[in-house]
Design a protein around this motif. Structure first.
Motif, PDB file in Angstrom:
ATOM      1  N   UNK A 157      -8.537 -14.117   2.537  1.00 26.67           N
ATOM      2  CA  UNK A 157      -7.889 -13.046   3.601  1.00 26.67           C
ATOM      3  C   UNK A 157      -8.152 -12.706   4.501  1.00 26.67           C
ATOM      4  N   UNK A 158      -6.954 -13.495   5.449  1.00 27.76           N
ATOM      5  CA  UNK A 158      -7.985 -13.302   6.777  1.00 27.76           C
ATOM      6  C   UNK A 158      -6.964 -12.563   7.558  1.00 27.76           C
ATOM      7  N   UNK A 159      -7.706 -12.127   8.474  1.00 24.17           N
ATOM      8  CA  UNK A 159      -7.178 -10.484   9.842  1.00 24.17           C
ATOM      9  C   UNK A 159      -5.424 -10.844   9.603  1.00 24.17           C
ATOM     10  N   UNK A 160      -4.941 -12.079   9.902  1.00 28.53           N
ATOM     11  CA  UNK A 160      -3.473 -12.305  10.331  1.00 28.53           C
ATOM     12  C   UNK A 160      -2.371 -12.285   9.098  1.00 28.53           C
ATOM     13  N   UNK A 161      -3.000 -12.865   8.060  1.00 26.71           N
ATOM     14  CA  UNK A 161      -2.352 -12.447   6.615  1.00 26.71           C
ATOM     15  C   UNK A 161      -2.354 -10.638   6.195  1.00 26.71           C
ATOM     16  N   UNK A 162      -3.978 -11.123   6.281  1.00 24.96           N
ATOM     17  CA  UNK A 162      -3.475  -9.032   5.949  1.00 24.96           C
ATOM     18  C   UNK A 162      -2.612  -7.568   6.370  1.00 24.96           C
ATOM     19  N   UNK A 163      -2.762  -8.607   7.993  1.00 28.77           N
ATOM     20  CA  UNK A 163      -1.969  -8.213   8.629  1.00 28.77           C
ATOM     21  C   UNK A 163      -0.316  -7.984   8.401  1.00 28.77           C
ATOM     22  N   UNK A 164      -0.133  -9.834   8.303  1.00 28.10           N
ATOM     23  CA  UNK A 164       0.810  -9.854   7.520  1.00 28.10           C
ATOM     24  C   UNK A 164       1.588  -8.953   6.429  1.00 28.10           C
ATOM     25  N   UNK A 165       0.588  -8.500   5.585  1.00 29.87           N
ATOM     26  CA  UNK A 165       1.405  -8.411   4.486  1.00 29.87           C
ATOM     27  C   UNK A 165       0.755  -6.650   4.680  1.00 29.87           C
ATOM     28  N   UNK A 166       0.362  -6.226   5.047  1.00 32.89           N
ATOM     29  CA  UNK A 166       0.249  -4.188   5.758  1.00 32.89           C
ATOM     30  C   UNK A 166       1.685  -4.058   6.159  1.00 32.89           C
ATOM     31  N   UNK A 167       1.766  -5.098   7.095  1.00 25.99           N
ATOM     32  CA  UNK A 167       3.277  -4.989   7.765  1.00 25.99           C
ATOM     33  C   UNK A 167       4.133  -5.050   7.266  1.00 25.99           C
ATOM     34  N   UNK A 168       4.480  -6.141   6.366  1.00 21.87           N
ATOM     35  CA  UNK A 168       5.405  -6.121   5.363  1.00 21.87           C
ATOM     36  C   UNK A 168       5.641  -4.494   4.707  1.00 21.87           C
ATOM     37  N   UNK A 169       4.516  -4.212   3.864  1.00 20.67           N
ATOM     38  CA  UNK A 169       4.624  -3.086   2.942  1.00 20.67           C
ATOM     39  C   UNK A 169       5.024  -1.880   3.670  1.00 20.67           C
ATOM     40  N   UNK A 170       4.173  -1.643   4.706  1.00 21.07           N
ATOM     41  CA  UNK A 170       4.777  -0.789   5.448  1.00 21.07           C
ATOM     42  C   UNK A 170       6.280  -0.432   5.730  1.00 21.07           C
ATOM     43  N   UNK A 171       6.320  -1.683   6.043  1.00 24.32           N
ATOM     44  CA  UNK A 171       8.209  -1.657   6.273  1.00 24.32           C
ATOM     45  C   UNK A 171       9.297  -1.494   5.319  1.00 24.32           C
ATOM     46  N   UNK A 172       8.546  -2.447   3.766  1.00 22.66           N
ATOM     47  CA  UNK A 172       9.051  -1.313   2.612  1.00 22.66           C
ATOM     48  C   UNK A 172       9.443  -0.633   1.892  1.00 22.66           C
ATOM     49  N   UNK A 173       8.292   0.095   2.378  1.00 25.67           N
ATOM     50  CA  UNK A 173       8.321   1.509   1.757  1.00 25.67           C
ATOM     51  C   UNK A 173       7.237   2.160   2.594  1.00 25.67           C
ATOM     52  N   UNK A 174       7.061   1.977   3.844  1.00 25.16           N
ATOM     53  CA  UNK A 174       6.224   3.191   4.369  1.00 25.16           C
ATOM     54  C   UNK A 174       6.713   4.715   4.981  1.00 25.16           C
ATOM     55  N   UNK A 175       7.863   4.235   5.043  1.00 25.62           N
ATOM     56  CA  UNK A 175       8.612   5.577   5.607  1.00 25.62           C
ATOM     57  C   UNK A 175       8.945   6.663   4.722  1.00 25.62           C
ATOM     58  N   UNK A 176       8.415   7.112   3.151  1.00 26.74           N
ATOM     59  CA  UNK A 176       7.346   7.688   2.654  1.00 26.74           C
ATOM     60  C   UNK A 176       6.553   7.480   2.682  1.00 26.74           C
ATOM     61  N   UNK A 177       5.935   8.908   2.604  1.00 25.67           N
ATOM     62  CA  UNK A 177       5.013   9.060   1.847  1.00 25.67           C
ATOM     63  C   UNK A 177       3.777   8.843   0.653  1.00 25.67           C
ATOM     64  N   UNK A 178       3.232   8.871   0.598  1.00 23.91           N
ATOM     65  CA  UNK A 178       2.621   7.837  -0.475  1.00 23.91           C
ATOM     66  C   UNK A 178       2.444   9.312  -1.569  1.00 23.91           C
ATOM     67  N   UNK A 179       2.452  10.461  -1.399  1.00 26.17           N
ATOM     68  CA  UNK A 179       2.556  11.445  -2.525  1.00 26.17           C
ATOM     69  C   UNK A 179       3.866  11.312  -2.830  1.00 26.17           C
ATOM     70  N   UNK A 180       4.954  11.206  -1.979  1.00 26.74           N
ATOM     71  CA  UNK A 180       6.490  11.123  -2.549  1.00 26.74           C
ATOM     72  C   UNK A 180       6.719   9.682  -3.008  1.00 26.74           C
TER      73      UNK A 180
END
Length: 500
Positions: free
Chosen positions: A269-292
């Protein structure tokens, strides 16, 4: 219904899982005492409770018990004293859990069940040094606890058969499915399977094979749909046709030895991999709040579960069984008062019954009224057994009035008045209520039919007698407003004159 004798549970730890436990148990009519030292716990749990109130009651086609009282307690002893089920859902620290068990066992009865929501620890680890080791079990649920029925149960040698049976019946009482493991193992069953998929998914992102959204698509558009209804082994059995599982295993043996997976390793779990996964996840569904997203997830789960329920398959079969348990034995006509319209329905409006305006869509009113008609007919003797003998009632005409809005999650009841029972015809009038508010009515003209000829036929004398008994009693009731009305042209109480 909640009363002085309502069953009592305690929840220790008010996070997402603890809140889910509290919601499921309270909505099944239990009193729930919650202990959490975080001052934000009440607001956090109330958010979970709100989601559960909107989603969970709609899984069933009968009314749930009245919601149990939920209380918060700073003192752990106060929370667990007298509780028959105590669910620990604190962070995954073995020392913390053992410390809490010591406090719980000092205050609770010997007969109380202490369940842990742990996703990884074995009961032998949890109970080490405990005053009564057999009292502590693993009861591992899945988020959202108030919708997903699975609870993995792991017991120790000191649990005893009597306590095991109480565990089984208690979890079934709250609509859960207890899956007893044959022996204890780290991370139980389901999380070990999830971990295997999770590791492989991390490698696929790390190696640049796929992004998070693409991996999720592979699951939700493919095998995830199969798994939701048939699991893993049965899906493979079908995939190999009549050759079945033996063919599946003989063909997969070579592949299992190949370099297809990296399940024995995990990417760093390098910093690069963490940022890659987090960034892709944000792009995938980050436009919606977690509660929604949680609300969307709940609505989708309700739709899937109700679909399985209609097929009486998988988790849907469990829901149908719980319907029968909650509803109890159907009350017969002889046990009911005929001096008022007969109660023929009580339920919550499911999330998937609402339309784009957020209220119950038109055809669901007809479904609810149709269910009420079936209940009324069963009361007078036209039940499944009667229909199997070759006779039934068909609906010849229906008129529904929509008088007020009903939103998803609303608790509705239906009562039915018999306006006419004459020869081959029966005319009934339903009223739908939300609390004391009249929200809809439906009038049905029914015709008795011989199922072999598919033509109208007079009902047998015993059915005529029961219909006549109800009609005679209901003739003294005021004619319901709207009876005999046509669209846009009310006909005042025409039905009342016919009924007389």
């Amino acid at each position: 219904m909640v009363a002085s004798g309502a069953r009592t549970a305690a929840v220790v730890g008010g996070g997402v899982i603890g809140g889910g436990w509290a919601a499921r148990v309270a909505l099944m009519g239990w009193k729930v005492r919650i202990h959490d030292t975080d001052k934000d716990a009440p607001s956090r749990i109330e958010a979970v409770m709100a989601r559960a109130r909107a989603a969970m009651p709609g899984l069933w086609d009968v009314a749930l018990p009245e919601e149990g009282e939920v209380s918060f307690h700073d003192d752990l002893t106060e929370a667990v004293t007298g509780a028959e089920w105590i669910q620990e859902s604190v962070p995954e620290r073995l020392d913390l859990k053992r410390e809490i068990y010591a406090e719980i066992q000092a205050a609770c009865t010997e007969g109380a069940i202490i369940g842990s929501s742990t996703s990884g620890f074995r009961p032998s680890e949890l109970a080490e040094g405990a005053a009564r080791p057999g009292q502590i079990i693993v009861a591992h649920p899945f988020d959202p606890v108030y919708l997903l029925p699975l609870v993995e149960v792991v017991t120790g040698p000191g649990t005893g058969d009597a306590r095991i049976e109480r565990i089984r019946t208690t979890l079934r009482d709250i609509g859960s499915h207890p899956l007893f493991l044959r022996r204890e193992i780290d991370a139980h069953v389901a999380d070990r399977l999830l971990e295997a998929v999770w590791r492989e998914a991390l490698w696929l992102v790390s190696d640049g094979v796929a992004e998070t959204a693409e991996i999720d698509d592979a699951i939700r558009y493919g095998f995830g749909l199969r798994w939701a209804q048939m699991g893993l082994f049965e899906s493979y059995r079908i995939a190999n046709g009549e050759a079945g599982m033996r063919q599946a295993l003989s063909q997969s043996g070579v592949a299992l030895k190949g370099p297809w997976s990296k399940l024995t390793d995990v990417p760093e779990m390098t910093e690069e991999l963490v940022e890659t996964i987090a960034g892709q996840s944000d792009a995938q569904s980050g436009r919606r709040p977690v509660e929604e997203l949680a609300q969307i997830r709940d609505a989708n789960l309700v739709a899937v579960l109700r679909g399985l329920k209609a097929r009486d398959w998988g988790a849907g079969r469990l829901l149908n069984a719980t319907d029968r348990r909650i509803g109890g034995a159907p009350q017969g006509l002889d046990a009911m008062s005929l001096t008022a319209p007969l109660p023929t329905g009580a339920r919550a409006v499911p999330l998937d019954w609402s339309d784009h305006n957020g209220h119950m869509t038109e055809h669901r009113y007809l479904q609810a009224f149709g269910d009420a008609t079936d209940r009324f007919l069963a009361l007078v003797g036209c039940d499944a057994e009667y229909i199997a003998c070759g006779q039934s009632f068909f609906t010849a005409e229906t008129h529904v009035r929509h008088l007020a809005e009903v939103r998803a999650g609303g608790q509705i009841t239906i009562d039915t008045q018999l306006l006419l029972a004459e020869g081959r015809r029966a005319r009934i009038f339903h009223r739908m209520w939300e609390s004391s508010r009249l929200v809809a009515t439906a009038e049905h003209m029914l015709v008795h039919v011989d199922l072999q000829s598919r033509r109208a036929a007079a009902p047998p004398s015993d059915l005529q007698e029961r219909l006549g008994r109800v009609a005679k009693a209901h003739a003294h009731l005021p004619a319901p407003e709207g009876a005999g009305a046509a669209v846009g042209r009310p006909i005042a109480h025409k039905g009342a004159e016919e009924a007389k």
